[in-house]
Design a protein around this motif. Structure first.
Motif, PDB file in Angstrom:
ATOM      1  N   PRO A  66     -10.891   8.422  -2.435  1.00  0.00           N
ATOM      2  CA  PRO A  66     -11.947   7.655  -1.787  1.00  0.00           C
ATOM      3  C   PRO A  66     -11.580   6.175  -1.703  1.00  0.00           C
ATOM      4  O   PRO A  66     -11.040   5.609  -2.662  1.00  0.00           O
ATOM      5  CB  PRO A  66     -13.155   7.881  -2.699  1.00  0.00           C
ATOM      6  CG  PRO A  66     -12.894   9.188  -3.355  1.00  0.00           C
ATOM      7  CD  PRO A  66     -11.404   9.226  -3.563  1.00  0.00           C
ATOM      8  N   GLN A  67     -11.874   5.562  -0.561  1.00  0.00           N
ATOM      9  CA  GLN A  67     -11.474   4.168  -0.361  1.00  0.00           C
ATOM     10  C   GLN A  67     -12.004   3.249  -1.457  1.00  0.00           C
ATOM     11  O   GLN A  67     -11.304   2.340  -1.914  1.00  0.00           O
ATOM     12  CB  GLN A  67     -11.954   3.701   1.015  1.00  0.00           C
ATOM     13  CG  GLN A  67     -11.291   2.454   1.541  1.00  0.00           C
ATOM     14  CD  GLN A  67      -9.830   2.665   1.862  1.00  0.00           C
ATOM     15  OE1 GLN A  67      -8.998   2.750   0.963  1.00  0.00           O
ATOM     16  NE2 GLN A  67      -9.508   2.751   3.141  1.00  0.00           N
ATOM     17  N   LYS A  68     -13.230   3.499  -1.917  1.00  0.00           N
ATOM     18  CA  LYS A  68     -13.824   2.637  -2.932  1.00  0.00           C
ATOM     19  C   LYS A  68     -13.067   2.673  -4.248  1.00  0.00           C
ATOM     20  O   LYS A  68     -13.194   1.761  -5.075  1.00  0.00           O
ATOM     21  CB  LYS A  68     -15.282   3.025  -3.176  1.00  0.00           C
ATOM     22  CG  LYS A  68     -15.466   4.416  -3.783  1.00  0.00           C
ATOM     23  CD  LYS A  68     -16.931   4.741  -4.005  1.00  0.00           C
ATOM     24  CE  LYS A  68     -17.102   6.133  -4.610  1.00  0.00           C
ATOM     25  NZ  LYS A  68     -18.531   6.449  -4.845  1.00  0.00           N
ATOM     26  N   ASN A  69     -12.258   3.717  -4.472  1.00  0.00           N
ATOM     27  CA  ASN A  69     -11.514   3.852  -5.727  1.00  0.00           C
ATOM     28  C   ASN A  69     -10.132   3.208  -5.684  1.00  0.00           C
ATOM     29  O   ASN A  69      -9.454   3.142  -6.709  1.00  0.00           O
ATOM     30  CB  ASN A  69     -11.371   5.324  -6.102  1.00  0.00           C
ATOM     31  CG  ASN A  69     -12.697   5.981  -6.409  1.00  0.00           C
ATOM     32  OD1 ASN A  69     -13.686   5.299  -6.667  1.00  0.00           O
ATOM     33  ND2 ASN A  69     -12.737   7.302  -6.383  1.00  0.00           N
ATOM     34  N   ALA A  74      -4.007   1.907 -11.082  1.00  0.00           N
ATOM     35  CA  ALA A  74      -3.265   1.041 -11.999  1.00  0.00           C
ATOM     36  C   ALA A  74      -2.237   0.219 -11.239  1.00  0.00           C
ATOM     37  O   ALA A  74      -1.601   0.712 -10.301  1.00  0.00           O
ATOM     38  CB  ALA A  74      -2.563   1.885 -13.061  1.00  0.00           C
ATOM     39  N   PRO A  75      -2.064  -1.045 -11.594  1.00  0.00           N
ATOM     40  CA  PRO A  75      -1.031  -1.863 -10.944  1.00  0.00           C
ATOM     41  C   PRO A  75       0.338  -1.185 -11.036  1.00  0.00           C
ATOM     42  O   PRO A  75       0.704  -0.639 -12.076  1.00  0.00           O
ATOM     43  CB  PRO A  75      -1.061  -3.163 -11.748  1.00  0.00           C
ATOM     44  CG  PRO A  75      -2.435  -3.227 -12.323  1.00  0.00           C
ATOM     45  CD  PRO A  75      -2.810  -1.801 -12.628  1.00  0.00           C
ATOM     46  N   VAL A  88       2.520   7.106   1.768  1.00  0.00           N
ATOM     47  CA  VAL A  88       1.538   7.510   2.776  1.00  0.00           C
ATOM     48  C   VAL A  88       0.142   7.325   2.193  1.00  0.00           C
ATOM     49  O   VAL A  88      -0.099   7.638   1.024  1.00  0.00           O
ATOM     50  CB  VAL A  88       1.762   8.985   3.162  1.00  0.00           C
ATOM     51  CG1 VAL A  88       0.584   9.522   3.974  1.00  0.00           C
ATOM     52  CG2 VAL A  88       3.065   9.142   3.920  1.00  0.00           C
ATOM     53  N   GLU A  89      -0.779   6.821   3.008  1.00  0.00           N
ATOM     54  CA  GLU A  89      -2.177   6.775   2.556  1.00  0.00           C
ATOM     55  C   GLU A  89      -3.061   7.414   3.609  1.00  0.00           C
ATOM     56  O   GLU A  89      -2.890   7.178   4.805  1.00  0.00           O
ATOM     57  CB  GLU A  89      -2.591   5.350   2.186  1.00  0.00           C
ATOM     58  CG  GLU A  89      -2.841   4.410   3.320  1.00  0.00           C
ATOM     59  CD  GLU A  89      -4.324   4.305   3.641  1.00  0.00           C
ATOM     60  OE1 GLU A  89      -5.156   4.797   2.876  1.00  0.00           O
ATOM     61  OE2 GLU A  89      -4.629   3.719   4.694  1.00  0.00           O
ATOM     62  N   LEU A 118      -3.360  -3.961  -1.888  1.00  0.00           N
ATOM     63  CA  LEU A 118      -3.742  -3.572  -3.247  1.00  0.00           C
ATOM     64  C   LEU A 118      -2.598  -2.868  -3.978  1.00  0.00           C
ATOM     65  O   LEU A 118      -2.393  -3.077  -5.173  1.00  0.00           O
ATOM     66  CB  LEU A 118      -4.967  -2.665  -3.211  1.00  0.00           C
ATOM     67  CG  LEU A 118      -6.294  -3.334  -2.846  1.00  0.00           C
ATOM     68  CD1 LEU A 118      -7.379  -2.290  -2.674  1.00  0.00           C
ATOM     69  CD2 LEU A 118      -6.710  -4.348  -3.904  1.00  0.00           C
ATOM     70  N   LEU A 119      -1.861  -2.022  -3.256  1.00  0.00           N
ATOM     71  CA  LEU A 119      -0.761  -1.295  -3.879  1.00  0.00           C
ATOM     72  C   LEU A 119       0.488  -2.148  -4.038  1.00  0.00           C
ATOM     73  O   LEU A 119       1.370  -1.828  -4.842  1.00  0.00           O
ATOM     74  CB  LEU A 119      -0.424  -0.048  -3.070  1.00  0.00           C
ATOM     75  CG  LEU A 119      -1.490   1.052  -3.020  1.00  0.00           C
ATOM     76  CD1 LEU A 119      -1.024   2.205  -2.133  1.00  0.00           C
ATOM     77  CD2 LEU A 119      -1.809   1.562  -4.419  1.00  0.00           C
ATOM     78  N   GLY A 120       0.582  -3.209  -3.257  1.00  0.00           N
ATOM     79  CA  GLY A 120       1.746  -4.089  -3.345  1.00  0.00           C
ATOM     80  C   GLY A 120       2.989  -3.540  -2.678  1.00  0.00           C
ATOM     81  O   GLY A 120       4.102  -3.987  -2.976  1.00  0.00           O
ATOM     82  N   VAL A 121       2.812  -2.574  -1.766  1.00  0.00           N
ATOM     83  CA  VAL A 121       3.945  -1.981  -1.039  1.00  0.00           C
ATOM     84  C   VAL A 121       3.518  -1.700   0.397  1.00  0.00           C
ATOM     85  O   VAL A 121       2.332  -1.616   0.704  1.00  0.00           O
ATOM     86  CB  VAL A 121       4.424  -0.657  -1.685  1.00  0.00           C
ATOM     87  CG1 VAL A 121       4.923  -0.893  -3.108  1.00  0.00           C
ATOM     88  CG2 VAL A 121       3.307   0.388  -1.681  1.00  0.00           C
TER      89      VAL A 121
END
Length: 220
Positions: A66-69, A74-75, A88-89, A118-121
């Motif tokens: 879910p997008q809200k999650n 974790a970084p 892939v998202e 947010l994922l940094g990639v």
């Protein structure tokens, strides 16, 4: 390929089933203990792992939550994949139905750009607009008339080529949907979303997408 899947809902679980059936080695995780995925693992032969371990040494990673999650991941959760492995998202923003208000998305940031930050990639947006049962059941060989096409948005290069090839392997025509900044063209409420078009239809629908988010997909 060795594929890590973070998220075992309708899309994540379906991709676990399809990819293992194609002979890929899949490690799948949800937000809970791996034991909660014991039935899926037994059914498919996938390995259930903690979310922090799903991407370890993966050739490709899929994030399907879910997008809200997304901010709760974790970084560095995908940083343990092999160098150059595409991420892939499949996420969608449903503010009224599930996610609540996410300010950046309301202000026009494309959903996948936000996820990428947010994922940094770099990420690739695909599988977000197809009904999970169709993803499970309607893949057909290349050249089959009426084959469903799926848009893939993200940076050009070998990683994108890998994602496009995977879509084809799953039984769908891959359509290059441009850069990640253009991924808004396949967000919920756009002409391509949920429509199961062929490749020509997908290209036409992407070109016709309006920039403004429809009212039903904005926070009330």
């Amino acid at each position: 390929m060795r594929i890590g899947i973070i998220g075992a809902g309708k899309i994540g679980g379906t991709l676990t089933r399809r990819l293992t059936s194609l002979g890929h080695e899949v490690r799948v995780a949800n937000s809970r203990d791996p034991e909660t995925l014991a039935d899926l693992a037994a059914e498919t032969g996938a390995t259930a792992v903690w979310a922090k371990d799903a991407a370890q040494d993966a050739d490709l990673v899929i994030v399907s939550i879910p997008q809200k999650n997304t901010p709760d991941l974790a970084p560095g959760i995908v940083a343990t994949a092999k160098p150059g492995a595409p991420v892939v998202e499949t996420n969608n923003y449903y503010p009224q139905q599930r996610d609540g208000r996410i300010e950046a998305l309301e202000n026009g940031t494309p959903e996948s750009v936000w996820v990428s930050e947010l994922l940094g990639v770099d990420v690739y947006k695909v599988f977000n607009g197809i009904f999970w049962k169709y993803l499970l059941e309607r893949g057909v060989p290349q050249g089959t008339p009426g084959r469903i096409a799926l848009p893939v948005a993200g940076p050009d290069g070998p990683a994108k080529d890998t994602v496009l090839a995977l879509v084809d392997e799953l039984g769908f025509d891959p359509v290059d949907a441009g850069s990640l900044e253009e991924s808004w063209r396949q967000q919920p409420g756009t002409p391509v979303y949920g429509t199961d078009l062929d490749a020509e239809g997908v290209r036409k629908a992407l070109a016709e997408a309006p920039r403004e988010r429809p009212a039903e997909f904005r926070a009330s």
